[in-house]
Design a protein around this motif. Structure first.
Motif, PDB file in Angstrom:
ATOM      1  N   HIS A  70       0.840  -1.203   0.000  1.00  0.00           N
ATOM      2  CA  HIS A  70       0.000   0.000   0.000  1.00  0.00           C
ATOM      3  C   HIS A  70       0.873   1.252   0.000  1.00  0.00           C
ATOM      4  CE1 HIS A  70       0.882  -0.358   4.338  1.00  0.00           C
ATOM      5  NE2 HIS A  70       0.668   0.947   4.405  1.00  0.00           N
ATOM      6  N   LEU A  71       0.233   2.383  -0.249  1.00  0.00           N
ATOM      7  CA  LEU A  71       0.891   3.683  -0.118  1.00  0.00           C
ATOM      8  C   LEU A  71       0.353   4.310   1.157  1.00  0.00           C
ATOM      9  CD1 LEU A  71       2.754   5.840  -1.355  1.00  0.00           C
ATOM     10  CD2 LEU A  71       0.732   6.787  -2.500  1.00  0.00           C
ATOM     11  N   ILE A 107      -4.407   2.768  -0.552  1.00  0.00           N
ATOM     12  CA  ILE A 107      -3.804   3.869   0.189  1.00  0.00           C
ATOM     13  C   ILE A 107      -4.310   3.757   1.622  1.00  0.00           C
ATOM     14  CG2 ILE A 107      -3.609   6.384   0.408  1.00  0.00           C
ATOM     15  CD1 ILE A 107      -4.556   6.385  -2.649  1.00  0.00           C
ATOM     16  N   ARG A 108      -3.447   3.985   2.572  1.00  0.00           N
ATOM     17  CA  ARG A 108      -3.834   3.979   3.985  1.00  0.00           C
ATOM     18  C   ARG A 108      -3.414   5.292   4.619  1.00  0.00           C
ATOM     19  NH1 ARG A 108      -1.704  -2.091   5.572  1.00  0.00           N
ATOM     20  NH2 ARG A 108      -2.857  -3.151   3.898  1.00  0.00           N
ATOM     21  N   GLU A 128     -12.457   4.434   3.398  1.00  0.00           N
ATOM     22  CA  GLU A 128     -13.362   3.793   4.345  1.00  0.00           C
ATOM     23  C   GLU A 128     -12.671   3.688   5.703  1.00  0.00           C
ATOM     24  OE1 GLU A 128     -14.119  -0.428   3.787  1.00  0.00           O
ATOM     25  OE2 GLU A 128     -12.358  -0.576   2.505  1.00  0.00           O
ATOM     26  N   LEU A 129     -13.454   3.889   6.739  1.00  0.00           N
ATOM     27  CA  LEU A 129     -12.939   3.758   8.102  1.00  0.00           C
ATOM     28  C   LEU A 129     -12.691   2.284   8.380  1.00  0.00           C
ATOM     29  CD1 LEU A 129     -12.286   5.028  10.861  1.00  0.00           C
ATOM     30  CD2 LEU A 129     -14.708   4.740  11.443  1.00  0.00           C
ATOM     31  N   VAL A 130     -11.481   1.965   8.812  1.00  0.00           N
ATOM     32  CA  VAL A 130     -11.103   0.593   9.107  1.00  0.00           C
ATOM     33  C   VAL A 130     -11.219   0.333  10.606  1.00  0.00           C
ATOM     34  CG1 VAL A 130      -9.219  -1.093   9.019  1.00  0.00           C
ATOM     35  CG2 VAL A 130      -9.578   0.489   7.110  1.00  0.00           C
ATOM     36  N   TYR A 143      -7.947   4.798   8.099  1.00  0.00           N
ATOM     37  CA  TYR A 143      -8.717   4.712   6.862  1.00  0.00           C
ATOM     38  C   TYR A 143      -7.911   3.980   5.802  1.00  0.00           C
ATOM     39  CZ  TYR A 143     -11.902   8.345   8.574  1.00  0.00           C
ATOM     40  OH  TYR A 143     -12.822   9.057   9.289  1.00  0.00           O
ATOM     41  N   ARG A 144      -8.645   3.459   4.815  1.00  0.00           N
ATOM     42  CA  ARG A 144      -7.990   2.901   3.639  1.00  0.00           C
ATOM     43  C   ARG A 144      -8.857   3.174   2.427  1.00  0.00           C
ATOM     44  NH1 ARG A 144      -8.651  -3.529   2.752  1.00  0.00           N
ATOM     45  NH2 ARG A 144     -10.898  -3.481   2.533  1.00  0.00           N
ATOM     46  N   LYS A 145      -8.200   3.200   1.288  1.00  0.00           N
ATOM     47  CA  LYS A 145      -8.893   3.368   0.009  1.00  0.00           C
ATOM     48  C   LYS A 145      -8.340   2.305  -0.924  1.00  0.00           C
ATOM     49  CE  LYS A 145      -9.848   6.713  -3.632  1.00  0.00           C
ATOM     50  NZ  LYS A 145      -9.697   8.121  -4.010  1.00  0.00           N
TER      51      LYS A 145
END
Length: 158
Positions: A70-71, A107-108, A128-130, A143-145
């Motif tokens: 991830h980025l 992305i995080r 989205e809220l993780v 968050y992550r996308k």
């Protein structure tokens, strides 16, 4: 303002620090702590190729850390003088483009629970809220996308 988003150089470090401090300073009283981006080693991040800037003078700053899967969006800062001009939106779109260029699928990021503006902004951009996690003195929303694969215009299926 110059619209190019570019890799920061050593000459940008003082302005990177200035923009970051100006963007995060208002949160000190609210969260009762100095936000982590204000304490970052900006010179080391620039030297490591993690900092991207835009504007002349610099008005927007991104700190991006590529990980194997991830980025990590470590920090996004917009100088208060240009708040509301769409610069933050451009920076967030750049993060997507950069992750895709690195062939990273997501992305995080995290944000302090007391930075409630961010809890409104990030979901609008597909995050989205993780989870919510307390890490030391910091109460954070993670968050992550997940990035949709780009549809390629490859050869036909003849």
């Amino acid at each position: 303002m110059n619209d190019e988003i570019r890799l920061a150089t050593a000459a940008d470090v003082p302005r990177v620090r200035e923009v970051t401090d100006a963007a995060y300073r208002p949160y000190i009283e609210r969260i009762g702590l100095v936000p982590v981006p204000m304490e970052a080693d900006h010179a080391a991040n620039v030297a490591a190729g993690r900092v991207f800037v835009t504007g002349d003078p610099v008005a927007g700053v991104l700190v991006l850390v590529p990980e194997p899967d991830h980025l990590f969006l470590d920090s996004v800062s917009v100088h208060p003088d240009v708040k509301g001009t769409g610069l933050g939106r451009r920076l967030l779109h750049y993060v997507d483009d950069h992750a895709r260029a690195l062939k990273l699928p997501e992305i995080r990021l995290y944000t302090n629970a007391m930075m409630w503006e961010n809890q409104q902004i990030y979901p609008r951009y597909g995050y989205e809220l993780v989870e919510r996690r307390v890490e030391g003195a910091y109460d954070r929303f993670h968050y992550r996308k997940v990035l949709a694969p780009e549809s390629g215009g490859g050869a036909g299926r003849g």
